[in-house]
Scaffold this motif. Structure first.
Motif, short mmCIF file in Angstrom:
data_model
loop_
_atom_site.label_atom_id
_atom_site.label_comp_id
_atom_site.label_asym_id
_atom_site.label_seq_id
_atom_site.Cartn_x
_atom_site.Cartn_y
_atom_site.Cartn_z
N ALA A 20 0.85 -1.19 0.00
CA ALA A 20 0.00 0.00 0.00
C ALA A 20 0.89 1.24 0.00
N ILE A 21 0.32 2.38 -0.39
CA ILE A 21 1.09 3.63 -0.42
C ILE A 21 0.27 4.74 0.21
N GLU A 22 0.95 5.64 0.90
CA GLU A 22 0.32 6.83 1.47
C GLU A 22 0.28 7.89 0.37
N TRP A 23 -0.80 8.62 0.23
CA TRP A 23 -0.80 9.72 -0.73
C TRP A 23 0.34 10.67 -0.34
N GLY A 24 1.14 11.08 -1.31
CA GLY A 24 2.24 12.00 -1.01
C GLY A 24 3.59 11.33 -1.07
N ASP A 25 3.62 10.00 -0.98
CA ASP A 25 4.90 9.30 -1.07
C ASP A 25 5.26 9.03 -2.53
N ASP A 26 6.58 8.89 -2.74
CA ASP A 26 7.05 8.54 -4.07
C ASP A 26 6.86 7.03 -4.26
N PHE A 27 6.80 6.60 -5.52
CA PHE A 27 6.64 5.18 -5.77
C PHE A 27 7.94 4.43 -5.56
N GLY A 28 7.82 3.21 -5.06
CA GLY A 28 8.95 2.28 -5.06
C GLY A 28 8.88 1.45 -6.34
N SER A 29 9.91 0.64 -6.56
CA SER A 29 9.92 -0.19 -7.77
C SER A 29 8.70 -1.09 -7.89
N PRO B 77 3.97 1.83 -22.70
CA PRO B 77 4.50 2.67 -21.62
C PRO B 77 3.39 3.60 -21.14
N VAL B 78 3.40 3.92 -19.86
CA VAL B 78 2.32 4.75 -19.31
C VAL B 78 2.91 6.00 -18.65
N PHE B 79 2.26 7.14 -18.92
CA PHE B 79 2.65 8.39 -18.26
C PHE B 79 1.94 8.49 -16.92
N VAL B 80 2.69 8.77 -15.86
CA VAL B 80 2.07 9.15 -14.59
C VAL B 80 2.42 10.62 -14.39
N HIS B 81 1.39 11.46 -14.26
CA HIS B 81 1.64 12.90 -14.16
C HIS B 81 1.11 13.46 -12.85
N HIS B 82 1.53 14.68 -12.54
CA HIS B 82 1.09 15.37 -11.32
C HIS B 82 1.48 14.66 -10.04
N TYR B 83 2.77 14.41 -9.91
CA TYR B 83 3.28 13.85 -8.66
C TYR B 83 3.20 14.90 -7.55
N PRO B 84 3.23 14.45 -6.31
CA PRO B 84 3.25 15.42 -5.20
C PRO B 84 4.48 16.31 -5.30
N THR B 85 4.27 17.58 -5.09
CA THR B 85 5.36 18.57 -5.17
C THR B 85 6.50 18.19 -4.22
N GLN B 86 6.13 17.62 -3.06
CA GLN B 86 7.15 17.33 -2.04
C GLN B 86 8.15 16.25 -2.44
N VAL B 87 7.82 15.40 -3.44
CA VAL B 87 8.79 14.36 -3.82
C VAL B 87 9.57 14.73 -5.07
N CYS C 46 2.52 18.84 -8.69
CA CYS C 46 3.25 19.66 -9.66
C CYS C 46 3.06 19.11 -11.07
N ARG C 47 3.40 19.96 -12.03
CA ARG C 47 3.16 19.60 -13.44
C ARG C 47 4.33 18.76 -13.95
N SER C 48 4.47 17.58 -13.34
CA SER C 48 5.57 16.67 -13.64
C SER C 48 5.02 15.43 -14.34
N VAL C 49 5.90 14.72 -15.01
CA VAL C 49 5.47 13.47 -15.63
C VAL C 49 6.64 12.49 -15.71
N ASP C 50 6.37 11.25 -15.32
CA ASP C 50 7.35 10.17 -15.50
C ASP C 50 6.74 9.19 -16.50
N LEU C 51 7.59 8.60 -17.30
CA LEU C 51 7.11 7.56 -18.22
C LEU C 51 7.60 6.21 -17.70
N LEU C 52 6.64 5.32 -17.43
CA LEU C 52 7.00 3.99 -16.91
C LEU C 52 6.94 2.97 -18.04
N ALA C 53 8.03 2.23 -18.20
CA ALA C 53 8.09 1.23 -19.26
C ALA C 53 7.38 -0.04 -18.82
#
Ligand code: 4AD
Ligand code: MG
Length: 452
Positions: free
Chosen positions: A315-324, A337-347, A362-369
């Motif tokens: 499980a994950i708490e809202w606001g935490d960064d993802f683990g592998s 591949p999937v875009f995950v956008h709008h990560y918490p500003t704090q991470v 924040c207006r961020s985006v990671d692309l997950l393979a």
């Protein structure tokens, strides 16, 4: 070798263009078998591997003795006639050479890497030799095609290559992974990214990219982290987060499709199942961080397993960064591949633009393979307002002076702008289906090893 001839020097990759002709090949003995009047040489020349058949009746006595004495990894010059033979082993395979003359230029001592299984530690210590093995060879060739595809796409789409410094006075991606050096008595750091300089460059050139080695003193040992890795970083003026995702999906799709078109023999050596790669075409799915958290927590509540991991989705708490495991679970829910956008500003890093009306993301985006290869690009819309940026630098407790020039960019004609970085090694791992980034660069730099 008896009798000089004018048989042209060709490569194994090009054997198909020389069927029926006598040619000269220069390379090394990858393996050798034989009995009686026959010696079968697996010859590799850097472009491929082919079988060279030495028949007693086709060569001089002297050359036959030379062939019999060849040891694994001896360097050779072979002259012979190219035959098309659909079942001939090799890479790309399908051609064989009927040898007419053979000469050794360097007999190899007993070679430490044998066709049997060796432990990874042993192989890493012999990385300078391991590179000759066919899987390592294939991965490095795919890497070169990826690098070429990166440059071709950017050059053809109006991006100017402007390289950024490697020696830098300030942190850009957090202060915990800095490699410090002594710059004539002043502390300096190896670049974690070229991004901040890229941002200056777009005001001069519009669309730019930098491409080079970057350095992070990562304290954890994982299969996705190197201390020195190559990153290409495009940066674009007048571009927001949504436009950035469109650029990324075009760019990444092009890279993957080029590999499929140009690296079929290499991907076969790597035994890569290319079905996931064939599906890599725009558009890619996009999910908000909130949605990703909800998916993860629903899976955790059901006790769903993460593909390739022994344990259920944590499980994950809202606001935490993802683990592998989180990234792997999310990616496994999609075919592309999937875009995950709008990560918490704090991470995320200090320079990312907060979402208007919802500054906790924040207006961020990671692309997950897919297939568990994790984050291959990280990017964002940048903060374009000077006073907000100053507040963010203060909030992150960074010293102001080294960033004065960076704040200036917001004072003289600021524009909405965005960019991303794509990690070459993670992309190579994904395309090749390798489970560790140590095999994606010729001489990897890892937490506990920097030799050879
Ligand atoms: O997400 P990151 O940290 O983003 C940046 O550095 C931004 N400044 C890029 C930008 O917006 N111009 O890193 C980008 C990518 C990651 O997605 C990953 O592929 C790769 O770089 N990467 C690493 N690869 C290997 N080893 C490491 N230690 C890596 N750290 C990041
Ligand atoms: Mg990142």
């Amino acid at each position: 070798m008896s009798a000089e001839t004018d048989a042209p020097i060709v490569t194994i990759r090009a054997l198909g263009d020389h069927v029926g002709q006598e040619v000269t090949l220069q390379g090394w003995c990858y393996a050798k078998t034989g009995k009686g009047k026959l010696v079968f040489l697996q010859l590799r020349d850097g472009t491929g591997i082919c079988q060279a058949v030495v028949f007693r009746g086709n060569v001089s006595d002297e050359d036959f003795e030379v062939a019999k004495a060849i040891t694994q990894e001896s360097s050779l010059i072979v002259r012979g006639v190219v035959k098309a033979e659909p079942r001939a082993p090799g890479v790309p395979g399908g051609y064989e050479v009927d040898v007419r003359g053979v000469e050794t230029t360097g007999i190899s001592d007993p070679y430490p890497i044998q066709p049997k299984e060796h432990g990874v530690e042993f192989l890493m210590q012999h990385r300078h030799l391991w590179l000759r093995s066919n899987r390592q060879w294939a991965a490095m060739r795919v890497r070169a095609v990826i690098v070429r595809a990166i440059r071709d796409w950017l050059d053809d789409h109006g991006y100017l290559n402007v390289d950024t410094p490697i020696i830098t006075p300030a942190a850009a991606e957090g202060t915990t992974t800095l490699f410090e050096i002594d710059y004539h008595g002043e502390p300096a750091y190896l670049a974690q990214t070229g991004q901040l300089y890229n941002e200056a460059n777009i005001f001069a050139f519009g669309k730019v990219y930098c491409f080079g080695p970057t350095f992070r003193a990562e304290k954890s040992k994982t299969r996705r982290h190197l201390q020195e890795f190559w990153m290409v970083e495009p940066e674009i003026a007048f571009c927001d987060l949504e436009q950035l995702m469109e650029v990324e999906e075009q760019f990444v799709s092009y890279i993957v499709q080029r590999c499929l078109a140009e690296c079929a023999p290499e991907l076969e050596v790597l035994e890569r199942d290319t079905s996931f790669l064939q599906r890599v075409t725009p558009p890619f799915p996009r999910i908000h961080y909130d949605e990703a958290v909800a998916m993860i927590n629903a899976a955790a509540a059901r006790g769903d397993l993460v593909p390739g991991y022994p344990d259920p989705v944590p499980a994950i708490e809202w606001g935490d960064d993802f683990g592998s495991p989180h990234e792997t679970y999310i990616a496994a829910q999609f075919e592309k591949p999937v875009f995950v956008h709008h990560y918490p500003t704090q991470v995320k890093a200090f320079y990312m633009e907060p979402e208007p009306g919802r500054p906790e993301v924040c207006r961020s985006v990671d692309l997950l393979a897919p297939e568990g290869y994790g984050e291959i690009t990280g990017g964002s819309e940048r903060m374009s307002d000077a006073s907000k940026l100053i507040a963010a630098i203060e909030h992150h407790k960074l010293p102001m002076a080294p960033y004065e020039w960076y704040i200036d960019l917001r004072r003289y004609g600021s524009v909405v702008h965005s960019g991303f970085g794509l990690g070459v090694e993670r992309t190579v791992a994904w395309v090749c289906g390798l489970d560790h980034v140590r095999e994606t660069i010729a001489f990897p730099r890892m937490l506990t090893t920097m030799r050879p």
